[in-house]
Design a protein around this motif. Structure first.
Motif, short mmCIF file in Angstrom:
data_model
loop_
_atom_site.label_atom_id
_atom_site.label_comp_id
_atom_site.label_asym_id
_atom_site.label_seq_id
_atom_site.Cartn_x
_atom_site.Cartn_y
_atom_site.Cartn_z
N GLU A 179 0.86 -1.21 -0.01
CA GLU A 179 -0.08 0.19 0.09
C GLU A 179 0.93 1.25 0.03
O GLU A 179 0.46 2.37 -0.69
CB GLU A 179 -0.87 -0.03 1.28
CG GLU A 179 -1.96 1.23 1.26
CD GLU A 179 -2.93 0.99 2.58
OE1 GLU A 179 -3.57 2.13 2.75
OE2 GLU A 179 -2.66 0.24 3.28
N VAL A 180 1.91 1.27 0.89
CA VAL A 180 2.90 2.37 0.66
C VAL A 180 3.63 2.50 -0.44
O VAL A 180 3.69 3.71 -1.04
CB VAL A 180 4.10 2.16 1.73
CG1 VAL A 180 4.96 3.29 1.73
CG2 VAL A 180 3.45 1.98 3.21
N ALA A 181 3.92 1.53 -1.26
CA ALA A 181 4.63 1.52 -2.57
C ALA A 181 3.60 2.14 -3.67
O ALA A 181 4.08 3.04 -4.17
CB ALA A 181 4.96 0.25 -3.00
N THR A 182 2.45 1.53 -3.47
CA THR A 182 1.24 2.28 -4.28
C THR A 182 1.19 3.64 -4.12
O THR A 182 0.69 4.52 -5.13
CB THR A 182 -0.01 1.46 -4.14
OG1 THR A 182 0.26 0.08 -4.57
CG2 THR A 182 -0.99 1.99 -5.26
N ALA A 183 1.09 4.05 -3.00
CA ALA A 183 1.10 5.46 -2.52
C ALA A 183 1.95 6.47 -2.99
O ALA A 183 1.87 7.55 -3.44
CB ALA A 183 1.11 5.80 -1.03
N LEU A 184 3.30 5.90 -2.78
CA LEU A 184 4.47 6.80 -3.69
C LEU A 184 4.16 6.80 -5.17
O LEU A 184 4.31 7.83 -6.00
CB LEU A 184 5.58 5.93 -3.37
CG LEU A 184 6.99 6.82 -3.90
CD1 LEU A 184 7.12 8.13 -3.28
CD2 LEU A 184 8.14 5.97 -3.68
N LEU A 194 10.35 2.02 2.99
CA LEU A 194 9.78 0.58 2.45
C LEU A 194 11.06 -0.32 2.79
O LEU A 194 12.36 0.02 2.87
CB LEU A 194 9.63 0.61 0.84
CG LEU A 194 8.42 1.41 0.49
CD1 LEU A 194 8.44 1.42 -0.93
CD2 LEU A 194 7.38 0.41 1.11
N PRO A 195 10.81 -1.57 3.02
CA PRO A 195 11.90 -2.47 3.10
C PRO A 195 11.96 -3.18 1.69
O PRO A 195 11.27 -2.87 0.70
CB PRO A 195 11.25 -3.71 4.01
CG PRO A 195 9.68 -3.79 3.63
CD PRO A 195 9.56 -2.28 3.40
N GLU A 196 13.13 -3.83 1.55
CA GLU A 196 13.26 -4.69 0.49
C GLU A 196 12.35 -5.96 0.54
O GLU A 196 12.39 -6.43 1.54
CB GLU A 196 14.66 -5.10 0.33
CG GLU A 196 15.71 -4.15 -0.20
CD GLU A 196 15.52 -3.84 -1.97
OE1 GLU A 196 14.35 -4.17 -2.36
OE2 GLU A 196 16.48 -3.35 -2.54
N PRO A 197 11.78 -6.56 -0.55
CA PRO A 197 11.95 -6.14 -1.90
C PRO A 197 11.38 -5.36 -2.42
O PRO A 197 11.13 -4.90 -3.59
CB PRO A 197 11.81 -7.46 -2.56
CG PRO A 197 10.80 -8.16 -1.92
CD PRO A 197 11.11 -7.76 -0.59
N ASN A 198 10.26 -4.73 -1.63
CA ASN A 198 9.50 -3.73 -1.99
C ASN A 198 9.98 -2.58 -2.76
O ASN A 198 9.67 -1.82 -3.62
CB ASN A 198 8.28 -3.15 -0.83
CG ASN A 198 7.67 -4.40 -0.15
OD1 ASN A 198 8.15 -5.13 0.52
ND2 ASN A 198 6.31 -4.39 -0.89
N MET A 199 10.90 -2.01 -2.08
CA MET A 199 11.80 -0.95 -2.61
C MET A 199 12.41 -1.05 -4.09
O MET A 199 12.22 -0.24 -4.90
CB MET A 199 13.27 -0.58 -1.52
CG MET A 199 13.68 0.56 -2.03
SD MET A 199 15.47 0.91 -1.18
CE MET A 199 16.52 -0.17 -2.07
N SER A 200 13.05 -2.14 -4.25
CA SER A 200 13.33 -2.61 -5.60
C SER A 200 12.34 -2.71 -6.64
O SER A 200 12.38 -2.09 -7.75
CB SER A 200 14.29 -3.93 -5.56
OG SER A 200 15.58 -3.67 -4.87
#
Length: 334
Positions: A179-184, A194-200
């Protein structure tokens, strides 16, 4: 003419019999593996999808090929809670878990597990769209979106902010890292943790995002250059350990070799990570691997790394380590 037909029939029959015998004598791949596993100790193991399980990929492949020293039954779980339930119910002998969850389970199981190794250091990173954040002080007056409220991400981030006297950051908590990745990605958030692997995953799909801060570096600068941020570990059931010490020592040897293989052969490891469903894609695994900080620490180094971290968590919220700091019996010694 009849003799010739009879002879041809006899030859065909003999060829058929020989082919049958030849095929019958060819053991299947499953039979090969079964034969190779005869006499090996049977060990059940659970790993979590993501960084905590990545170092086990080569060991899992060796096991699948019948080349490991123990005969492992491996569960690849989607969440820490799934593995925690298996540990509590004694459904697995060995598990790879977040470090704070290991401490919590030690209390919940009345001390029936031991921590044997740290396998993952910090995997948290602060990302932004832009180029305005270069230190924690730059976060003053900003809003940061992240998941992990009431867990390690919150405690670590808050500790770093407090120690660096940054007191006016607004933290917006979301349910999941995805959800955080989508918000960005959608512009709902400009600064995220964000942690990996979400960051990558984010960096591969959004070229406007950048890594602004590495929590490992921040931790070393704040706590001390010799300090590490332990995020993942290996635990073992004491009942299993008492009856299978040799098998567990073999596991530690094989697991350490697996971690070394991952560091030396990241491309092959990325393929194995996808094959064994630790991450969905080898491309993401390869991109994320350098930032996942896969390690193998045991013995005194493990204990010296975990104890100050647990103390920090306990000071932030005793529930983070199961209300009580782990005692000496928690730490496995060879």
């Amino acid at each position: 003419m009849k003799k010739r037909i009879w002879f041809q029939g006899l030859c065909a029959t003999m060829i058929a019999v020989l082919c049958f015998l030849t095929v019958g004598c060819q053991p299947s791949k499953v039979e090969d593996t079964a034969m190779e596993n005869v006499g090996k100790a049977k060990v059940s193991m659970a790993v979590i999808k993501g960084p905590t399980g990545m170092g086990a990929a080569y060991l899992m492949e060796q096991n699948a090929q019948g080349l490991s020293k123990n005969d492992y039954t491996v569960t690849v779980a989607a969440s820490p809670d799934e593995v925690a339930a298996k540990v509590i119910n004694k459904e697995v002998d060995i598990a790879m878990l977040p470090t704070n969850l290991a401490a919590v389970l030690y209390q919940k199981t009345q001390g029936s597990i031991e921590v044997a190794a740290v396998n993952t250091l910090g995997v948290l990173y602060l990302l932004e769209k832009g180029d305005s954040i270069h230190s924690l002080a730059d976060l003053s007056g900003k809003t940061v979106s992240m998941a992990g409220q009431g867990a390690v991400p919150q405690y670590v981030f808050q500790y770093l902010l407090d120690k660096n006297q940054v007191t006016d950051v607004t933290i917006q908590y979301m349910t999941e890292h995805a959800e955080v990745a989508t918000a960005l990605a959608t512009g709902q958030a400009d600064i995220v943790v964000l942690p990996e692997p979400n960051m990558s995953g984010v960096l591969m799909s959004d070229t406007s995002a950048r890594v602004a801060l590495d929590f490992n570096q921040l931790w070393a600068e704040t706590v001390g250059e010799e300090s590490s941020l332990p995020m993942g570990c290996v635990v073992v059931q004491k009942d299993f350990l008492e009856n299978n010490k040799e098998a567990f020592e073999l596991f530690l040897e094989e697991y350490e070799n697996s971690v070394l293989f991952a560091k030396e052969e990241p491309e092959q490891t990325a393929q194995l990570i996808q094959k064994h469903e630790i991450l969905p894609k080898a491309e993401i695994a390869l991109k994320a691997f350098p930032n996942c900080n896969i390690v193998y620490m045991d013995g005194i180094l493990m204990k010296e790394t975990l104890e100050p971290f647990y103390e920090l968590l306990w000071n932030a919220n005793p529930k983070a380590v199961g209300e009580t700091m782990p005692d000496e019996s928690f730490y496995y010694e060879k």
